[in-house]
Design a protein around this motif. Structure first.
Motif, PDB file in Angstrom:
ATOM      1  N   GLU A   1      36.398  38.079  32.154  1.00 15.18           N
ATOM      2  CA  GLU A   1      36.100  36.676  32.395  1.00 15.18           C
ATOM      3  C   GLU A   1      36.648  36.182  33.727  1.00 15.18           C
ATOM      4  O   GLU A   1      36.206  35.157  34.248  1.00 15.18           O
ATOM      5  CB  GLU A   1      36.623  35.799  31.255  1.00 15.18           C
ATOM      6  N   THR A   2      37.621  36.910  34.315  1.00 13.08           N
ATOM      7  CA  THR A   2      38.242  36.467  35.570  1.00 13.08           C
ATOM      8  C   THR A   2      37.496  37.059  36.768  1.00 13.08           C
ATOM      9  O   THR A   2      36.737  36.375  37.431  1.00 13.08           O
ATOM     10  CB  THR A   2      39.719  36.858  35.587  1.00 13.08           C
ATOM     11  N   VAL A   3      37.738  38.326  37.055  1.00 14.41           N
ATOM     12  CA  VAL A   3      37.011  39.082  38.079  1.00 14.41           C
ATOM     13  C   VAL A   3      36.732  40.467  37.495  1.00 14.41           C
ATOM     14  O   VAL A   3      37.180  40.787  36.399  1.00 14.41           O
ATOM     15  CB  VAL A   3      37.832  39.201  39.387  1.00 14.41           C
ATOM     16  N   TYR A   4      35.989  41.295  38.217  1.00 15.17           N
ATOM     17  CA  TYR A   4      35.780  42.669  37.768  1.00 15.17           C
ATOM     18  C   TYR A   4      37.081  43.457  37.916  1.00 15.17           C
ATOM     19  O   TYR A   4      37.841  43.260  38.870  1.00 15.17           O
ATOM     20  CB  TYR A   4      34.661  43.339  38.566  1.00 15.17           C
ATOM     21  N   GLY A   5      37.348  44.330  36.935  1.00 17.53           N
ATOM     22  CA  GLY A   5      38.548  45.144  36.959  1.00 17.53           C
ATOM     23  C   GLY A   5      38.223  46.611  37.139  1.00 17.53           C
ATOM     24  O   GLY A   5      37.169  47.085  36.709  1.00 17.53           O
ATOM     25  N   LEU A   6      39.127  47.336  37.790  1.00 14.83           N
ATOM     26  CA  LEU A   6      39.000  48.785  37.933  1.00 14.83           C
ATOM     27  C   LEU A   6      39.892  49.415  36.875  1.00 14.83           C
ATOM     28  O   LEU A   6      41.111  49.461  37.018  1.00 14.83           O
ATOM     29  CB  LEU A   6      39.406  49.230  39.330  1.00 14.83           C
ATOM     30  N   ALA A   7      39.286  49.868  35.788  1.00 16.11           N
ATOM     31  CA  ALA A   7      40.019  50.209  34.579  1.00 16.11           C
ATOM     32  C   ALA A   7      40.254  51.709  34.437  1.00 16.11           C
ATOM     33  O   ALA A   7      39.375  52.520  34.715  1.00 16.11           O
ATOM     34  CB  ALA A   7      39.260  49.699  33.354  1.00 16.11           C
ATOM     35  N   GLY A   8      41.455  52.038  33.966  1.00 15.18           N
ATOM     36  CA  GLY A   8      41.806  53.399  33.600  1.00 15.18           C
ATOM     37  C   GLY A   8      42.772  53.369  32.432  1.00 15.18           C
ATOM     38  O   GLY A   8      43.460  52.357  32.200  1.00 15.18           O
ATOM     39  N   ASP A   9      42.835  54.449  31.682  1.00 17.10           N
ATOM     40  CA  ASP A   9      43.720  54.566  30.529  1.00 17.10           C
ATOM     41  C   ASP A   9      45.173  54.371  30.979  1.00 17.10           C
ATOM     42  O   ASP A   9      45.711  55.171  31.751  1.00 17.10           O
ATOM     43  CB  ASP A   9      43.526  55.945  29.897  1.00 17.10           C
TER      44      ASP A   9
ATOM     45  N   PRO B   1      43.522  46.549  37.542  1.00 20.07           N
ATOM     46  CA  PRO B   1      43.594  45.564  38.623  1.00 20.07           C
ATOM     47  C   PRO B   1      42.188  45.165  39.049  1.00 20.07           C
ATOM     48  O   PRO B   1      41.196  45.726  38.560  1.00 20.07           O
ATOM     49  CB  PRO B   1      44.300  46.343  39.732  1.00 20.07           C
ATOM     50  N   SER B   2      42.087  44.206  39.935  1.00 17.88           N
ATOM     51  CA  SER B   2      40.768  43.780  40.403  1.00 17.88           C
ATOM     52  C   SER B   2      40.048  44.942  41.083  1.00 17.88           C
ATOM     53  O   SER B   2      40.666  45.786  41.743  1.00 17.88           O
ATOM     54  CB  SER B   2      40.894  42.602  41.364  1.00 17.88           C
ATOM     55  N   ALA B   3      38.733  44.995  40.897  1.00 20.01           N
ATOM     56  CA  ALA B   3      37.927  46.119  41.390  1.00 20.01           C
ATOM     57  C   ALA B   3      37.504  45.871  42.829  1.00 20.01           C
ATOM     58  O   ALA B   3      36.378  45.474  43.126  1.00 20.01           O
ATOM     59  CB  ALA B   3      36.704  46.317  40.491  1.00 20.01           C
ATOM     60  N   ASN B   4      38.439  46.103  43.738  1.00 19.51           N
ATOM     61  CA  ASN B   4      38.207  45.936  45.168  1.00 19.51           C
ATOM     62  C   ASN B   4      39.215  46.780  45.932  1.00 19.51           C
ATOM     63  O   ASN B   4      40.242  47.189  45.377  1.00 19.51           O
ATOM     64  CB  ASN B   4      38.361  44.460  45.570  1.00 19.51           C
ATOM     65  N   SER B   5      38.939  47.045  47.186  1.00 22.71           N
ATOM     66  CA  SER B   5      39.921  47.728  48.026  1.00 22.71           C
ATOM     67  C   SER B   5      41.171  46.866  48.120  1.00 22.71           C
ATOM     68  O   SER B   5      41.083  45.634  48.204  1.00 22.71           O
ATOM     69  CB  SER B   5      39.352  47.962  49.429  1.00 22.71           C
ATOM     70  N   SER B   6      42.341  47.478  48.102  1.00 22.76           N
ATOM     71  CA  SER B   6      43.591  46.740  48.053  1.00 22.76           C
ATOM     72  C   SER B   6      43.695  45.734  49.195  1.00 22.76           C
ATOM     73  O   SER B   6      43.452  46.059  50.353  1.00 22.76           O
ATOM     74  CB  SER B   6      44.773  47.698  48.115  1.00 22.76           C
ATOM     75  N   GLY B   7      44.058  44.502  48.832  1.00 22.23           N
ATOM     76  CA  GLY B   7      44.228  43.445  49.814  1.00 22.23           C
ATOM     77  C   GLY B   7      42.965  42.702  50.170  1.00 22.23           C
ATOM     78  O   GLY B   7      43.024  41.672  50.837  1.00 22.23           O
ATOM     79  N   ARG B   8      41.811  43.204  49.726  1.00 28.99           N
ATOM     80  CA  ARG B   8      40.539  42.584  50.106  1.00 28.99           C
ATOM     81  C   ARG B   8      40.019  41.661  49.009  1.00 28.99           C
ATOM     82  O   ARG B   8      40.634  41.483  47.977  1.00 28.99           O
ATOM     83  CB  ARG B   8      39.508  43.679  50.437  1.00 28.99           C
TER      84      ARG B   8
END
Length: 320
Positions: free
Chosen positions: A29-37, A137-144
């Motif tokens: 609901e916030t932003v897209y996340g880059l998910a891993g176990d 974390p958010s699904a983007n390159s770090s800091g972007r």
């Protein structure tokens, strides 16, 4: 390039990748996340690798239900009250870890606390099916700039990951609010998708601001940054700048802007938060070297919007 699958048909594919220690971009609901176990060190390392994220920056562990959360962390009465009020939803709580909770140390960056959130929708269903928490974390390159659509995520990370789950544009549009209770006092570590006033009403106490170093995700001085520089609280526009507008009243010389995106024509802060990252990405593509940002109120979700804008405008040499 990453495969993009609609949320309604992606869960089995996403589960297979996660079970194999891979990462998946998912809608929340916030932003897209880059998910891993979150229990698998290889999977967590792949998150850091795909994002280019500093290893000292902790991750949020996402849970499916309160039972999973209570197995991972120790809840004081106030944190439990906030979890009951706002979960599932855009609230992250930083809590003391329980011993042998299964969370890999890379997730917590060596801290004795863990950041927990319970997402709605696809993310919650995916975690429940997996049976283990997801670091995401958010699904983007770090800091972007954080991605709020599957297409934005694929454009940024598509050559580094295998699957993006498309759940449409995220409704909140900024990351979760992060809180920590210490000695019965409630501290705001990062403003986000739940306004401070809403939290104070439930808690029955005022929020303290400020943090002691990096205690939670999203606390680097420079973060959420476009390629262009950012100029905040702009009262006038310099020819060649792009304009990130808000409300009905325009900055002086606004017609000189090479591109304009208005976060909310009516001055609605919820609409502005939902549009923030997509608007920044669109203006960054305009070719302007600078994005001028009109003043945005600090009340309600304006605190989170101004936090993200300030980090986006910070000197880039502060990105570790």
């Amino acid at each position: 390039m990453a495969e993009i699958l609609a949320a309604g048909e992606a869960i089995e594919r996403a589960l297979a990748l996660l079970e194999g220690g891979d990462v998946v971009a998912i809608p929340t609901e916030t932003v897209y996340g880059l998910a891993g176990d979150a229990s698998n060190g290889v999977a967590v390392a792949r998150i850091f690798e795909a994002k280019g994220r500093p290893r000292f920056n902790p991750l949020i562990a996402h849970v499916a239900d309160h039972g999973m959360a209570y197995r991972i962390a120790e809840f004081d009465p106030l944190s439990a009250k906030l979890a009951e009020a706002f979960w599932p939803g855009p609230l992250t709580l930083v809590l003391p870890q329980r011993p042998e909770n299964g969370i890999h140390p890379l997730v917590t960056a060596g801290l004795d606390t863990v950041a927990l959130r319970m997402p709605r929708g696809f993310g919650g269903e995916l975690i429940a099916r997996l049976g283990r928490p997801l670091a995401a974390p958010s699904a983007n390159s770090s800091g972007r700039i954080s991605g709020t659509t599957a297409q934005a995520v694929a454009a940024d990370l598509g050559d580094r990951i295998r699957l993006v789950v498309d759940g449409g544009a995220t409704p909140v549009g900024v990351e979760s609010t992060i809180l920590k209770v210490e000695d019965g006092k409630l501290r705001l570590l990062r403003p986000g998708g739940i306004a401070a006033e809403e939290i104070e009403q439930v808690a029955g106490a005022k929020l303290l601001r400020g943090a002691k170093g990096i205690e939670a995700p999203g606390m680097l001085a420079s973060h959420y940054a476009p390629g262009a520089s950012m100029r905040l609280n702009a009262q006038h526009i310099v020819r060649g700048e792009a304009l990130l507008a808000f409300g009905r009243n325009r900055a002086e010389n606004w017609r000189d802007a090479v591109a304009i995106r208005n976060l909310s024509e009516t001055g609605d802060l919820r609409e502005a938060a939902a549009n923030l990252f997509a608007a920044m990405q669109a203006l960054d593509r305009s070719g302007a070297k600078t994005i001028a940002v009109e003043p945005i109120p600090f009340d309600g979700l304006g605190e989170a919007i101004n936090d993200r804008l300030a980090r986006a405008a910070a000197p880039r040499d502060k990105i570790a």
